[in-house]
Design a protein around this motif. Structure first.
Motif, PDB file in Angstrom:
ATOM      1  N   PHE A  17      16.808  78.774  18.840  1.00 45.71           N
ATOM      2  CA  PHE A  17      15.524  79.153  18.249  1.00 45.71           C
ATOM      3  C   PHE A  17      14.850  77.854  17.827  1.00 45.71           C
ATOM      4  CE2 PHE A  17      13.309  81.420  14.530  1.00 45.71           C
ATOM      5  CZ  PHE A  17      12.363  82.012  15.347  1.00 45.71           C
ATOM      6  N   CYS A  18      13.727  77.499  18.449  1.00 51.40           N
ATOM      7  CA  CYS A  18      13.171  76.155  18.307  1.00 51.40           C
ATOM      8  C   CYS A  18      12.906  75.769  16.856  1.00 51.40           C
ATOM      9  CB  CYS A  18      11.907  75.996  19.150  1.00 51.40           C
ATOM     10  SG  CYS A  18      10.498  76.974  18.596  1.00 51.40           S
ATOM     11  N   LEU A  19      12.522  76.718  16.020  1.00 56.63           N
ATOM     12  CA  LEU A  19      12.250  76.422  14.622  1.00 56.63           C
ATOM     13  C   LEU A  19      13.459  75.802  13.927  1.00 56.63           C
ATOM     14  CD1 LEU A  19      10.250  76.667  12.235  1.00 56.63           C
ATOM     15  CD2 LEU A  19      11.205  78.946  11.809  1.00 56.63           C
ATOM     16  N   PHE A  20      14.652  76.265  14.317  1.00 54.85           N
ATOM     17  CA  PHE A  20      15.885  75.776  13.706  1.00 54.85           C
ATOM     18  C   PHE A  20      16.621  74.746  14.570  1.00 54.85           C
ATOM     19  CE2 PHE A  20      15.960  80.300  11.886  1.00 54.85           C
ATOM     20  CZ  PHE A  20      15.186  79.918  10.790  1.00 54.85           C
ATOM     21  N   ALA A  21      16.262  74.677  15.854  1.00 53.86           N
ATOM     22  CA  ALA A  21      16.988  73.803  16.780  1.00 53.86           C
ATOM     23  C   ALA A  21      16.358  72.421  16.936  1.00 53.86           C
ATOM     24  CB  ALA A  21      17.092  74.472  18.147  1.00 53.86           C
ATOM     25  N   LEU A  22      15.070  72.295  16.603  1.00 57.02           N
ATOM     26  CA  LEU A  22      14.376  71.009  16.689  1.00 57.02           C
ATOM     27  C   LEU A  22      14.086  70.487  15.283  1.00 57.02           C
ATOM     28  CD1 LEU A  22      11.782  71.794  19.514  1.00 57.02           C
ATOM     29  CD2 LEU A  22      13.969  70.601  19.741  1.00 57.02           C
ATOM     30  N   TYR A  23      14.009  69.175  15.156  1.00 58.66           N
ATOM     31  CA  TYR A  23      13.684  68.565  13.872  1.00 58.66           C
ATOM     32  C   TYR A  23      12.186  68.686  13.639  1.00 58.66           C
ATOM     33  CZ  TYR A  23      13.362  65.064  10.162  1.00 58.66           C
ATOM     34  OH  TYR A  23      13.127  64.422   8.972  1.00 58.66           O
ATOM     35  N   GLN A  24      11.774  69.392  12.582  1.00 60.63           N
ATOM     36  CA  GLN A  24      10.376  69.749  12.381  1.00 60.63           C
ATOM     37  C   GLN A  24       9.599  68.783  11.483  1.00 60.63           C
ATOM     38  OE1 GLN A  24       8.995  72.239  14.038  1.00 60.63           O
ATOM     39  NE2 GLN A  24      10.891  73.014  14.928  1.00 60.63           N
ATOM     40  N   ALA A  25      10.299  67.914  10.766  1.00 64.92           N
ATOM     41  CA  ALA A  25       9.612  67.062   9.784  1.00 64.92           C
ATOM     42  C   ALA A  25       9.273  65.677  10.309  1.00 64.92           C
ATOM     43  CB  ALA A  25      10.486  66.938   8.533  1.00 64.92           C
ATOM     44  N   GLY A  26       9.550  65.411  11.565  1.00 65.97           N
ATOM     45  CA  GLY A  26       9.403  64.064  12.100  1.00 65.97           C
ATOM     46  C   GLY A  26       7.999  63.529  12.167  1.00 65.97           C
ATOM     47  N   ASP A  27       6.985  64.418  12.117  1.00 64.57           N
ATOM     48  CA  ASP A  27       5.602  63.967  12.187  1.00 64.57           C
ATOM     49  C   ASP A  27       5.012  63.669  10.812  1.00 64.57           C
ATOM     50  OD1 ASP A  27       5.539  64.156  14.947  1.00 64.57           O
ATOM     51  OD2 ASP A  27       4.868  66.228  14.935  1.00 64.57           O
ATOM     52  N   GLU A  28       5.767  63.887   9.753  1.00 61.99           N
ATOM     53  CA  GLU A  28       5.260  63.627   8.412  1.00 61.99           C
ATOM     54  C   GLU A  28       5.213  62.113   8.143  1.00 61.99           C
ATOM     55  OE1 GLU A  28       6.804  67.690   6.159  1.00 61.99           O
ATOM     56  OE2 GLU A  28       7.805  65.780   5.766  1.00 61.99           O
TER      57      GLU A  28
END
Length: 218
Positions: free
Chosen positions: A65-76
């Protein structure tokens, strides 16, 4: 994403999945395709329904599930990354769908966001259908049910109302009652509704660079 996933993972460079299971990462049995912005409670309902007829009642089903499988904070700002762009350049979604281990892909549909308007969902379906065709040619029995569309109850009810209204209007225009009109249609009225109303070619991405990348591939 903003209330849990990013705060939980921020600064680690790891997805939720890797933070919770860093020592023994698992191969996915199923890929979940969903519209970004979909109601997560409804998405969970659709995924649970899907898991009940996948694997041993879903208890042993490993999902990607991409929301949990990819790192989401990297663009901050000031985050060490990796950024989403850097991750997407590795084609993680296509790699998962094309994995020989994968049993199938589930498109989770909610009432709050139309997945066919999201270009990522369309792309994921294109890749999954390609995999289905490849497996069919190889005689792989897993081709049956490789792509499953699972609705939340609210999404199902909403779709049925829209289809009923559309079909009634078509029947009235043809001077027939709904049942008689339906019997004259091939393919089925449901398939005709999708052909008439779903315009995958108009699907969009929130990130212009993602849209350009996908349209170049499809």
């Amino acid at each position: 994403n903003d209330s849990f996933v990013r705060p939980f993972t921020r600064g680690t460079g790891c997805s939720v999945a890797l933070l919770l299971n860093p020592d023994q990462p698992l191969e996915a049995d199923a890929m979940i395709s969903h519209a970004w912005g979909a109601d997560m409670t409804q998405a969970e309902e659709a995924i649970i329904d899907f898991s009940r007829h996948a694997g041993n009642g879903g208890d042993d089903l490993v999902i990607w599930f991409c929301l949990f499988a990819l790192y989401q904070a990297g663009d901050e700002d000031d985050d060490p990354g990796p950024t989403l762009r850097e991750q997407m350049e590795q084609s993680p979604i296509e790699s998962v769908i094309r994995s020989p281990h994968l049993r199938g892909m589930c498109l989770a549909v909610t009432s709050t966001k139309e997945p066919y308007e999201r270009l990522w969902c369309v792309y994921e379906l294109v890749v999954a259908l390609d995999v289905m065709e490849e497996r069919r040619k190889e005689g792989d029995a897993r081709v049956d049910g490789f792509v499953v569309v699972e609705f939340s109850q609210e999404a199902h009810d909403d779709y049925m109302k829209r289809m009923q209204k559309w079909a009634s209007e078509k029947a009235a225009a043809a001077g027939l009652d709904l049942r008689a009109w339906g019997e004259t249609q091939s393919p089925s009225p449901e398939q005709l509704y999708y052909l008439d109303k779903v315009k995958c070619q108009d699907a969009k991405c929130g990130r212009p660079e993602d849209e350009a990348r996908i349209r170049k591939r499809v």
